[in-house]
Every structure is written in structure tokens, then in C-alpha cells.
Scaffold this motif. Structure first.
Motif, short mmCIF file in Angstrom:
data_model
loop_
_atom_site.label_atom_id
_atom_site.label_comp_id
_atom_site.label_asym_id
_atom_site.label_seq_id
_atom_site.Cartn_x
_atom_site.Cartn_y
_atom_site.Cartn_z
N GLY A 119 0.82 -1.20 0.00
CA GLY A 119 0.00 0.00 0.00
C GLY A 119 0.85 1.25 0.00
N ARG A 120 1.86 1.27 0.88
CA ARG A 120 2.78 2.41 0.95
C ARG A 120 3.62 2.51 -0.32
N LYS A 121 4.14 1.38 -0.77
CA LYS A 121 5.00 1.38 -1.96
C LYS A 121 4.21 1.83 -3.20
N PHE A 122 2.96 1.41 -3.28
CA PHE A 122 2.16 1.73 -4.45
C PHE A 122 1.88 3.23 -4.54
N VAL A 123 1.59 3.85 -3.39
CA VAL A 123 1.36 5.30 -3.37
C VAL A 123 2.62 6.03 -3.80
N ARG A 124 3.76 5.61 -3.27
CA ARG A 124 5.03 6.24 -3.64
C ARG A 124 5.34 6.01 -5.12
N ALA A 125 5.00 4.81 -5.60
CA ALA A 125 5.29 4.47 -6.99
C ALA A 125 4.52 5.37 -7.95
N LYS A 126 3.27 5.66 -7.64
CA LYS A 126 2.48 6.53 -8.52
C LYS A 126 3.13 7.90 -8.67
N LYS A 127 3.59 8.45 -7.57
CA LYS A 127 4.20 9.78 -7.61
C LYS A 127 5.52 9.75 -8.37
N ASP A 128 6.36 8.75 -8.08
CA ASP A 128 7.64 8.66 -8.79
C ASP A 128 7.42 8.37 -10.27
#
Length: 455
Positions: free
Chosen positions: A108-117
Motif C-alpha cells: 500500500g505504501r509502496k504503491f502510493v510512492r510508486a504513482k508519484k515517482d
């Protein structure tokens, strides 16, 4: 795969500062990796990325975090509330393991960060690994690789087909006598073969690892880290590259900030001028007919020292006056607002998508749909690429990785995919009113009311 000509042309002026790319051979790869650094610096608002020009004396430089507003605002409505949907076959066990991995790997945390990056840099790479020595249901991991470390190998007869890839980073030189800080390039390689995927890892001299472009005698191998071996049961590469807004003919994505670099730079320049104007108006600019003060000991000219309680000594007939500053900075603010409006419009963002909410618009379904339409349409296109790669990743997990490492067979007719929720903001009061009105009129059953309200 060849790049679209001038894919990074709008960033050319800004990426010239990223010169530490001696480990990369291909000039297109150099431009791509420099662009990643540039847009990441834009997102994090690092001043050296787009240094403003100062006019005369001021220590104040203002950098507006406009890039972060654009990226975060877009990410808020992209690929929201991901869930696994599994049907047929051994669906119960497969879905349970997918959800276990998602929770354990903090996806969940990685996916949110992935969208921004992904939006900021244009590319993102997910990486599957497994450790057979771990206990059951803990063997498979989902990791992230910075796209500047990822170098695909294309089929020479079909440039749309990836037949292998390299992951390259810099590590300490392992050779005896190497001083601390001496680096070599570590190359983790994956190759597709008729028998499956082969993995190996070696180190090379800096800039001497890329056999995609260098001749055999130009390669300088330093050491073997892992001998080549066949990954049993896994016929697909364990890396999943997700590009955003790829130009036609290119396999690489484009940053959402591409094309508005000069607008962002202009906003920083304008706000700095406005701040300088306020400083000059607040502290004042002074003129005098007298010469500078003189140090009584050294007899050398000094600077005027102006602070509360100070006394300036003037000769008779000399003048010391304050120059009146500008009376308004509204032109600066209007100009900055115009630049900001155009930067948002260029990326599909509306004011309501960035938190500037008009109540009447927010409560009107039709008006809200029109306001949110551009960003939702843009993100809908981006979501297709994200979903396609995640469906591929989920397919590989279910059909190859689970049987090979966890002993879970998918079963016949299984279909597993990732699904995303509706990004449109919901007016809860309006929905409750609509549902209760339909129930009062006898148009829907109480069970339907309960189902709708539970959502």
C-alpha cells in the motif's frame, strides 16, 4: 528500442548539469537517466536544479513547490484503491496469498510512492525476487528498482520484444589493493532462453559493462559474483517496467513535468522578483549626497550601518533620503497566477483537483464531472498501462512463482487481475438522499439500500 527523437528536448537546458554518467555508454540512456534525476529534483524542489537569476543585492531566492503540487494532485486520482480479483481454479488460496504478500511487503505504501515517482520521472520498475530458504508464504518479495538502473535487452530481429535485461549499480571494488571508495559496476543479468530465464551477476570496470553496444574486447570484467544458473519454473523476466505517457515509437515514459520546465522556472524567477520588491519597499532604498562613512582609525571608507537606534552623522548641506518603492506587487502575483494556471492546464489538473474547492461545483454532479474530466481522462489512459503491467505481474505470480516457490497450483480456468476503484469524489449526502428517496418510493428493496449504503 530507439527513442523518439528529441523526447527529452524540453529538458535539455536543465539536464546539462547532470554529468556524473560515466558508467553509461549509450547516449540515449544518458539522456534518460539525467532526465530522471532532473524531474526528481523538480519534484523535491531542489534549488540547484533551476537556479534563479538574482538582480543586484538580495540573499533571498524563492522556489515554489509547484512540481510537487502537480504530481501529488495527479497521483491522488490515479489507480486508486487497488484490489485483487480472482475467479475460478484455486481462487481462495491464490487470493489469500496475494493479499498476504501485499500486506507483508507494505505494498500500500509502496504503491502510493510508486504513482508519484512514476508521474515525476516517467518510468517505474517493479522487481520480483524469491528466497527458497524462508518459511512458506514468506518466500516471494516485490521490490522496487530505480529506472536509471534498468537496461533492457531487445531482440535484434524484433525491437518491441525484450529478451533480457541488466540491473546495474556501483559497488566497492572487490580486488585486492583497491582503496576505499574505488567503485566497479555490478551487473545483475537476466536472459530468456528456451529452457527458461538464466541469471548471473558480475562486476566490471566503470563504463565497461554494456555489451549491448561495446565490442567484446572493450568489456572489462572484474569478478564473478554469481555464476550463471537457470531459475527453475520461471520462464518470464522478473522485472516489470511501467512507462507513463510514452511517445509513439518509444518504450520509455515521459515525466508529467515535461514541457513545463520553463514555466516552473519562470514562476520561481517571478516570485523571487516579488520578494526582492517587498524587501526593497520594506527596508527602503536610500540616496545621499554625502560620501561613505570613514573609519576613524584606518581612514578607510566603510558601509553605512542602518538599524534601530543608529545615528548617521552628516555634514551640513548633505542630504540622506529614502526612495519610495513600488506601491503594489499585484502585477507579479497576477503573472505568477497565470503561469500556475497554465502549468496546471497543461497537465490536465483543475483547481478543484488541487484542493481549491468551490462548494457549488463540488455539490453539483455535472459541474464536478466537467471540472474533473480532463485529469480523469488523462489518468484513465495512464491507468491502462499500469493495469496491463500489474496484470502481467499477477499472472506470473499465480502461474509460475506460486507453484515454483510456494507449492500452490492455480487450478484450471483461474483468472486473476488487479482492479482499481472510481477516482471521482463522492458526495455522500447526495447518495444517501437518493437511496432513501428511492426506498421511500418503493423502487428498490431494503437489501439494495443496505448494499448501496455499505459502499
Amino acid at each position: 528500442m530507439p527513442y523518439v527523437p528529441k523526447q527529452y528536448a524540453s529538458a535539455k537546458r536543465f539536464i546539462q548539469q547532470y554529468t556524473d554518467l560515466g558508467n553509461i555508454v549509450d547516449p540515449d540512456d544518458k539522456a534518460r537517466c539525467a532526465a530522471y534525476s532532473l524531474y526528481d529534483d523538480f519534484y523535491r524542489n531542489r534549488p540547484e536544479t533551476f537556479e534563479v537569476t538574482l538582480r543586484e543585492s538580495t540573499d533571498t531566492e524563492i522556489y515554489i513547490p509547484s512540481s510537487k503540487k502537480i504530481v501529488n494532485g495527479t497521483a491522488m486520482y490515479l489507480a486508486v484503491t487497488p484490489e485483487f480479483q480472482v475467479k475460478g481454479g484455486n481462487a481462495t488460496a491464490v487470493k489469500a496469498l496475494l493479499e498476504d504478500i501485499w500486506a507483508r511487503e507494505e505494498m500500500g505504501r509502496k504503491f502510493v510512492r510508486a504513482k508519484k515517482d512514476n508521474l515525476a520521472m516517467g518510468d517505474y520498475v517493479w522487481y520480483l525476487t524469491a528466497d527458497p530458504s524462508k518459511r512458506d508464504r514468506d518466500k516471494i518479495s516485490i521490490n522496487v528498482v530505480h529506472p536509471s538502473s534498468y537496461f533492457p535487452i531487445y531482440d535484434p530481429e524484433d525491437e518491441t520484444r525484450v529478451i533480457g535485461c541488466y540491473l546495474v549499480d556501483l559497488v566497492q571494488d572487490p580486488r585486492p589493493g583497491a582503496t576505499k571508495g574505488e567503485k566497479v559496476a555490478r551487473r545483475q543479468a537476466y536472459y530468456k532462453t528456451p529452457e527458461g530465464v538464466v541469471s548471473e551477476c558480475n562486476t566490471y570496470e566503470i563504463g565497461r559493462w554494456d555489451d549491448r553496444y561495446l565490442e567484446r574486447d572493450e568489456i572489462r570484467k572484474v569478478s564473478t559474483v554469481v555464476q550463471p544458473f537457470l531459475i527453475k519454473g520461471i520462464p518470464t523476466l522478473p522485472l516489470y517496467h511501467i512507462p507513463i505517457d510514452s511517445p509513439t515509437g518509444s518504450s520509455w515514459g515521459t515525466s508529467i513535468l515535461s514541457g513545463i520546465e520553463y514555466v516552473i522556472n519562470a514562476m520561481n524567477q517571478s516570485i523571487t522578483y516579488e520578494d526582492l520588491t517587498l524587501v526593497l519597499q520594506g527596508l527602503g532604498v536610500y540616496v545621499t549626497t554625502a560620501g561613505p562613512p570613514v573609519d576613524p582609525v584606518t581612514k578607510k571608507p566603510m558601509k553605512y550601518r542602518m538599524h534601530p537606534g543608529s545615528v548617521l552623522e552628516m555634514s551640513q548641506g548633505d542630504e540622506f533620503n529614502r526612495v519610495t518603492g513600488v506601491s503594489s506587487v499585484s502585477p507579479f502575483q497576477d503573472h505568477i497566477q497565470l503561469l500556475d494556471d497554465w502549468s496546471l492546464a497543461g497537465t490536465g489538473l483543475s483547481d478543484i483537483a488541487t484542493g481549491n474547492v468551490d462548494v457549488a461545483v463540488a455539490e453539483s454532479g455535472i459541474a464536478l464531472a466537467f471540472k474533473m474530466g480532463p485529469i480523469l481522462a488523462e489518468n484513465g489512459d495512464r491507468e491502462l498501462e499500469i493495469k496491463a503491467k500489474w496484470d502481467q505481474l499477477v499472472y506470473d505470480l499465480v502461474h509460475y512463482w506460486f507453484p515454483a516457490f510456494e507449492g500452490i497450483q492455480p487450478g484450471d480456468g483461474i483468472k486473476a487481475e488487479i482492479v482499481f476503484g472510481d477516482p471521482m469524489p463522492v458526495n455522500r449526502d447526495a447518495i444517501v438522499t437518493e437511496v432513501t428517496t428511492l426506498a421511500d418510493g418503493g423502487y428498490i428493496l431494503i437489501d439494495e439500500v443496505r448494499t448501496k449504503l455499505e459502499k
